[in-house]
Scaffold this motif. Structure first.
Motif, PDB file in Angstrom:
ATOM      1  N   PRO A 138     -60.172  29.102  30.234  1.00  0.00           N
ATOM      2  CA  PRO A 138     -61.320  30.007  30.120  1.00  0.00           C
ATOM      3  C   PRO A 138     -61.326  31.130  31.160  1.00  0.00           C
ATOM      4  O   PRO A 138     -62.057  32.113  31.005  1.00  0.00           O
ATOM      5  N   ALA A 139     -60.514  31.001  32.206  1.00  0.00           N
ATOM      6  CA  ALA A 139     -60.418  32.092  33.190  1.00  0.00           C
ATOM      7  C   ALA A 139     -59.722  33.314  32.603  1.00  0.00           C
ATOM      8  O   ALA A 139     -59.889  34.425  33.103  1.00  0.00           O
ATOM      9  N   ILE A 140     -58.928  33.101  31.561  1.00  0.00           N
ATOM     10  CA  ILE A 140     -58.242  34.224  30.904  1.00  0.00           C
ATOM     11  C   ILE A 140     -59.213  34.857  29.924  1.00  0.00           C
ATOM     12  O   ILE A 140     -59.698  34.187  29.014  1.00  0.00           O
ATOM     13  N   LYS A 141     -59.492  36.143  30.107  1.00  0.00           N
ATOM     14  CA  LYS A 141     -60.398  36.820  29.169  1.00  0.00           C
ATOM     15  C   LYS A 141     -59.537  37.327  28.013  1.00  0.00           C
ATOM     16  O   LYS A 141     -59.189  38.509  27.937  1.00  0.00           O
ATOM     17  N   ALA A 192     -64.456  23.994  36.383  1.00  0.00           N
ATOM     18  CA  ALA A 192     -65.100  23.260  35.287  1.00  0.00           C
ATOM     19  C   ALA A 192     -64.838  23.933  33.947  1.00  0.00           C
ATOM     20  O   ALA A 192     -65.178  23.386  32.896  1.00  0.00           O
ATOM     21  N   GLY A 193     -64.246  25.126  33.985  1.00  0.00           N
ATOM     22  CA  GLY A 193     -63.897  25.808  32.729  1.00  0.00           C
ATOM     23  C   GLY A 193     -64.791  26.990  32.450  1.00  0.00           C
ATOM     24  O   GLY A 193     -65.493  27.032  31.440  1.00  0.00           O
ATOM     25  N   LEU A 200     -70.151  22.547  27.295  1.00  0.00           N
ATOM     26  CA  LEU A 200     -69.681  21.568  28.272  1.00  0.00           C
ATOM     27  C   LEU A 200     -68.154  21.562  28.241  1.00  0.00           C
ATOM     28  O   LEU A 200     -67.548  21.973  27.248  1.00  0.00           O
ATOM     29  N   ASN A 201     -67.548  21.081  29.327  1.00  0.00           N
ATOM     30  CA  ASN A 201     -66.098  20.905  29.272  1.00  0.00           C
ATOM     31  C   ASN A 201     -65.798  19.524  28.692  1.00  0.00           C
ATOM     32  O   ASN A 201     -66.717  18.771  28.332  1.00  0.00           O
ATOM     33  N   ARG A 221     -65.818  23.616  25.693  1.00  0.00           N
ATOM     34  CA  ARG A 221     -65.075  24.773  26.186  1.00  0.00           C
ATOM     35  C   ARG A 221     -63.589  24.419  26.188  1.00  0.00           C
ATOM     36  O   ARG A 221     -63.211  23.257  26.373  1.00  0.00           O
ATOM     37  N   ASN A 222     -62.757  25.442  25.951  1.00  0.00           N
ATOM     38  CA  ASN A 222     -61.304  25.242  25.996  1.00  0.00           C
ATOM     39  C   ASN A 222     -60.882  24.522  27.273  1.00  0.00           C
ATOM     40  O   ASN A 222     -61.459  24.733  28.336  1.00  0.00           O
ATOM     41  N   LEU A 223     -59.866  23.702  27.153  1.00  0.00           N
ATOM     42  CA  LEU A 223     -59.337  23.001  28.321  1.00  0.00           C
ATOM     43  C   LEU A 223     -58.655  23.999  29.258  1.00  0.00           C
ATOM     44  O   LEU A 223     -58.020  24.948  28.789  1.00  0.00           O
ATOM     45  N   VAL A 224     -58.730  23.729  30.559  1.00  0.00           N
ATOM     46  CA  VAL A 224     -58.095  24.668  31.497  1.00  0.00           C
ATOM     47  C   VAL A 224     -56.570  24.693  31.324  1.00  0.00           C
ATOM     48  O   VAL A 224     -55.926  25.675  31.666  1.00  0.00           O
TER      49      VAL A 224
END
Ligand code: PXG
Length: 290
Positions: A146-149, A203-204, A174-175, A138-141
């Motif tokens: 990942p909170a940005i849609k 966790a992303g 996975l992150n 998953r993209n790094l925070v």
């Protein structure tokens, strides 16, 4: 079908945006996927709030208020005479130059599509599905959080392709530390000894609205909930597992990377929460036709 674009309702054939829109050129924009159930737009205010948060995070100023966006969304359902279905709402950076500088895009575009929905096959809800963990992390925070849609879903699409290649519909991502983040379009839940767990958002993962709804249902039913960091080991040894998302709702998982989850059947707490979730869809959200 009538599609809302920047204040107008256009026939499907005329519902177009410019090839110079940075939403197309760079995936520069944000979106929401929202459900209608029983003549209500489910959790509409929560979705609109998240849309504005996504926009804020990418310094995109949406040219209407949240209340105007809520009304435009409901009106799009009315124009299409829909009481049940799916809404795709997007805000793009708008038309600009070929350079990626968003300052060259003077006016963001707002698009709202309301349509019927194609979900997973009904059988998967009864029997549960098999999924795998995929190599794409998953993209790094601190890159594209990942909170940005955002309209740039390549990270998820790569994982979806890997899932499809493995012959399944969804994938655990996975992150970069190896902890479970989420699936390509769904949040992850496990149940172990009567406790409901889902990875922390840090966790992303997307701040899933279905995730929140299910956590609320669990608390209301007195089921203990927590949000611990989770490894694949925790998933493999869970008693029950399911995924949550606006499109998927709650979908049970019975196999991960070849490991049978619990006894391989859809579990009792999953069924209890699914019933509670379905009840919520009857009462939570803005009414479409008075
Ligand atoms: N994680 C991600 C990455 C998502 O895109 C969810 C979790 C679930 O969040 P909500 O708020 O819907 O409970 C999503 C949202 C698809 C598809 O085709 C799925 C989403 C969006 C767009 C397309 O499966 N899910």
């Amino acid at each position: 079908m009538k599609v809302y674009i920047d204040g107008q309702f256009l026939d499907e054939a005329n519902a177009k945006v410019s090839v110079f829109d940075h939403g197309l050129l760079y995936g520069d924009g944000v979106f929401e996927g929202i459900r209608m159930y029983h003549n209500r737009v489910f959790k509409l205010r929560e979705h609109i709030e998240r849309l504005y948060w996504s926009a804020k995070a990418i310094l995109l100023e949406i040219p209407m208020t949240q209340e105007e966006m809520i009304q435009a969304t409901i009106e799009t359902c009315r124009q299409n005479n829909l009481r049940d279905g799916y809404i795709r709402l997007l805000v793009t950076r708008g038309k600009g130059t070929l350079g990626l500088d968003p300052r060259r895009c003077p006016k963001p575009s707002v698009v709202i599509i309301a349509a019927n929905l194609q979900m997973y096959p009904a059988e998967l809800y009864q029997k549960g599905m098999a999924i795998v963990t995929v190599p794409t992390t998953r993209n790094l925070v601190n890159s594209v959080n990942p909170a940005i849609k955002s309209l740039n879903y390549l990270n998820n699409i790569l994982a979806k392709i890997e899932a499809n290649n493995a012959g399944v519909e969804e994938a655990i991502m996975l992150n970069s530390d190896g902890f479970v983040a989420e699936c390509t379009g769904d949040n992850v839940f496990i149940i172990q000894k009567g406790r409901l767990m889902t990875p922390p958002l840090s966790a992303g993962a997307l701040y899933g609205i279905t995730r929140n709804t299910v956590l609320d249902c669990a608390r209301a039913a007195g089921i203990p909930t927590s949000e611990p960091l989770m490894t694949r080991y925790d998933v493999y040894t869970a008693d029950e597992m399911f995924l949550t998302g606006t499109a998927a709702e709650m979908i049970p998982v019975v196999k991960v990377d070849g490991r049978v989850i619990g006894n391989g059947q859809v579990g009792p707490l999953t069924l209890q929460l699914l019933a509670a979730f379905r009840e919520t869809t009857k009462t939570a959200g803005e009414i479409i036709f008075a």
